[in-house]
Design an enzyme around this catalytic site. Structure first.
Site, short mmCIF file in Angstrom:
data_model
loop_
_atom_site.label_atom_id
_atom_site.label_comp_id
_atom_site.label_asym_id
_atom_site.label_seq_id
_atom_site.Cartn_x
_atom_site.Cartn_y
_atom_site.Cartn_z
N GLY A 89 31.36 42.99 39.12
CA GLY A 89 30.04 43.01 38.48
C GLY A 89 29.83 44.26 37.63
O GLY A 89 29.28 44.18 36.53
N ARG A 127 51.26 38.84 53.34
CA ARG A 127 50.38 39.15 54.47
C ARG A 127 50.27 38.02 55.48
O ARG A 127 50.21 38.27 56.69
CB ARG A 127 48.98 39.44 53.93
N GLY A 130 29.95 45.79 42.14
CA GLY A 130 31.27 46.25 42.58
C GLY A 130 32.19 46.26 41.36
O GLY A 130 31.72 46.29 40.22
#
Ligand SMILES: Cc1cc2nc3c(=O)[nH]c(=O)nc-3n(C[C@H](O)[C@H](O)[C@H](O)COP(=O)(O)OP(=O)(O)OC[C@H]3O[C@@H](n4cnc5c(N)ncnc54)[C@H](O)[C@@H]3O)c2cc1C
Length: 671
Positions: A46, A338, A43
């Site tokens: 990585g 959030r 991703g």
């Protein structure tokens, strides 16, 4: 219980990273060619790490379970990536990004790591622009920014609602260049299923070829885990269906401490659940809160009429609406962080004001922004006395240019036009701030084993601010690990090639083989999903948005029972020597069933409310903050790093005390 050494460099905060880099031992280019590094995950974390390490001269082997690195979950990131560039001239700086991130994380992150993150944030944008990432630009062609929750400046760089996808294509190009040069060997459709240690050091992995079922041994001088977060322990989340904790959990069981597992982020703006059969939730990017106003009806009669379809939200006048975030938090309004926005939505819905059939939805309304932009555009176009139709058309065009793909996605899923009627949203599990414990060099408590990106716990404390995850993953991969790993590898130049024909590799492979055999031979009556859903229900009910002692104890014993039942009654069709997605899932859910229990245990031990972890026993009782989360800095200003000792319930806690020398610990207030 021991005290952990995070190896934070000495000296003033602003000089720590620079001094550390200056002192890190370097590996000479000729020696780098003799050193192998395994990177599990391609991703953003990585992929960027593998490309950078190969560019530096190391031999890299990378692994992902998808058919291409381009399918990593990072591709789903919508809203943007933070960086302290101050392009808007609104007062941003490295210090402010550092400050907002520590405060946003409710003072449960490491100051030194967060400051380093803020320092390298600007470089990430330069790097990505150089790769050709098409960030949104303003009228003059300069990179544009928008704001995200929890901050008062605009520092979020974005590529429409597809920021993760564009950043991943950038990292993927860099990775592909190294694959073509032979410096990276890419193993698609391979899942790491075990870590191999030799003399206490990480020396390789066992990977399963998901197409043939074959178990493979791979050795290296260092192993980097970049396997993403564990939000799917809740079954329903905004994560990709395949996202899992297996790589992180395997290294945990081999000695890597797991930090703050209970810190999970519940994102306020997701499409509400439609029923029991759903297996995935969809995020509506937080960037929408820049222009959308959140509300529920003021009167319960209106709520009921809306639920029964007798009234439309657009029928309600301004004074009949409760813009509860603007009412409760006038300073930040709809842009509160959030955790605060999620709890406020839950509070309204628990009080009976939820606007859909399940009673779990609030409105996110763009009509005010459409009007504002419409009038602005009419003025720019010198339209005198524009009529309502023109204003709407011009305003909707602006909204479409900013969020078009998100609106389209919403309409496809909900079958309602969000330009004309408010969106419905509800909080959902989204991101995990907890993860594998790492020191300042990003090394885990297993020597030679590193962990980066969402899989580690490092920078977000108890709550992640929007657009900070991409920043952290790319900081780790492009700018931190490539330096810090040298500190360890400089001592490995005489090690030579590491053989896989050793008892350690043999034993690790045998353990994996026996575990797969055991799973296949249960031949029970229930599917893997059956157990995963039970786990998810227990997690959401007792370890979800708010938690209490009784519920957490119940969660621990329920999860243990679900785990026992799983190992007695799961049914895995097919065989182990070919593509078998049920077998893949079974291995991952078996790990979630252990992680879930540790998660609940961690939440139980943390008897304070902080960030995404809300303990009902720890709430402000008086004053301006009445009803808000109550942090306890005297007893809980530490990182809880858990050591595996056999059963999750027996895990042993190691504490890393958090020191705050550059920021004063204050009660977080967004009022
Ligand atoms: C819907 C959504 C929107 C988001 N939007 C934003 C945003 O706007 N801004 C922001 O900052 N953050 C956002 N986030 C968070 C952010 O996208 C993630 O935190 C980040 O992309 C994680 O990157 P990563 O590289 O750590 O992991 P991932 O992208 O999850 O990659 C994990 C990699 O590990 C591999 N892998 C995993 N296990 C194994 C194994 N056992 N063996 C081999 N390979 C393995 C996978 O194949 C994959 O390649 C969003 C998250 C979601 C869910």
């Amino acid at each position: 219980m021991s005290v952990l050494d995070s190896k934070i460099p000495k000296g003033p905060l602003k000089d720590k990273w620079t001094n550390h880099k200056n002192k890190i031992d370097l590996v000479n280019p000729a020696n780098k060619r003799n050193i192998d590094i395994i990177v599990v995950g391609t991703g953003l974390a990585g992929g960027s790490a593998a490309a950078s390490l190969a560019e530096m001269g190391y031999n890299v082997k990378t692994f992902c379970y998808q058919d291409s690195p381009r399918r990593a979950h990072s591709i789903a990131a919508q809203g943007g990536i933070n960086a302290a560039k101050n392009y808007q001239n609104d007062g941003d700086s490295v210090y402010r990004l550092f400050y907002d991130t520590v405060k946003g994380g409710d003072y449960r992150s490491r100051e030194a790591n967060v400051h380093r993150l803020a320092e390298v944030s600007g470089n990430i944008i330069d790097q990505c622009v150089a790769q050709g990432v098409p960030f949104g630009r303003d009228y003059g062609g300069l990179l544009d920014n928008r704001s995200f929750g929890g901050v008062l400046v605009s520092r979020t760089f974005y590529a429409k609602g597809q920021t993760g996808q564009q950043l991943l294509l950038g990292a993927y190009s860099a990775l592909n260049r190294q694959i073509a040069k032979g410096k990276v060997t890419m193993y698609n459709r391979h899942e790491m299923v075990e870590l191999v240690k030799v003399d206490g050091k990480a020396r390789g992995i066992i990977a399963r070829n998901l197409e043939t079922g074959e178990l493979e041994r791979h050795s290296a001088h260092a192993v980097v885990i970049a396997s993403g977060g564990y939000g799917n322990v809740f079954f329903l989340s905004t994560n990709a269906m395949g996202s899992n904790a297996t790589a992180a959990w395997k290294i945990h069981k081999k000695g890597a401490y797991f930090a703050n597992p209970c810190y999970t982020q519940i994102h306020p703006t997701c499409i509400p659940r439609s029923g029991e059969h759903q297996s995935k939730l969809t995020l509506m990017s937080e960037s929408l809160r820049n222009d959308g106003r959140i509300w529920v009806p003021k009167n319960l009669e209106d709520v009921l009429a809306i639920r029964e379809g007798k009234l439309q939200p657009t029928d309600l006048e301004e004074e009949q609406r409760d813009y509860y975030l603007e009412r409760r938090y006038p300073a930040f309004g709809n842009l509160v962080p959030r955790d605060v926005a999620s709890r406020a939505a839950k509070e309204r819905c628990d009080s009976g004001y939820g606007v859909n059939e399940t009673g779990e939805a609030v409105y996110l309304d763009f009509s005010t922004a459409i009007q504002r932009y419409g009038k602005q555009q009419a003025a720019i176009a010198r339209i005198e006395n524009p009529n309502e139709k023109d204003i709407l058309k011009l305003g909707e065009a602006v909204i479409e240019s900013k969020y078009g793909n998100l609106f389209q996605m919403y309409e496809k899923i909900v079958a309602e036009n969000p330009y004309k009627t408010p969106m419905m949203i509800y909080p959902a599990v989204h991101y995990t701030m907890g993860g594998v414990w790492v020191d300042y060099n990003l090394m885990t408590s297993v020597e030679g084993c590193y962990c980066i990106g969402e899989a580690n716990f490092s920078d977000h404390g108890a709550n992640r601010l929007g657009a900070s995850a991409l920043m952290q993953g790319l900081a780790d991969g492009y700018f931190v690990l490539p330096y810090t790993i040298g500190d360890y590898l400089s001592n490995e130049i005489r090690t030579g090639k590491i053989s896989t024909e050793t008892p350690e590799f043999e034993e690790a492979e045998k353990d994996v083989s026996e575990r797969i055999e055991k799973l296949m031979n249960i031949k029970g009556t229930k599917s893997v999903d059956y157990f995963h859903k039970l786990l998810g229900k227990a997690m959401w009910e007792y370890v979800g948005m708010s938690r209490n002692e009784e519920g957490l104890k119940k969660a621990m014993s329920e999860i243990k029972q679900i785990r026992t039942n799983f190992w007695n009654d799961v049914r895995i069709p097919g065989d182990k020597n070919s593509l078998n997605s049920e077998l893949e899932k079974a291995g991952r859910v078996a790990d979630f069933l252990e992680l879930g229990e540790l998660f609940a245990k961690d939440a139980l031990y943390r008897n304070e409310s902080c960030g995404g972890h809300f303990r009902e026993e720890s709430v402000e009782e008086d004053g301006l903050q009445k009803g808000e989360a109550k942090r306890n800095d005297t007893d809980y200003a530490y990182v809880a790093a858990w050591e595996y000792t056999g059963e999750p319930s027996d895990a042993v806690m190691h504490k890393e005390e958090l020191e705050f020398n550059d920021i004063e610990l204050k009660q977080r207030s967004y009022k």
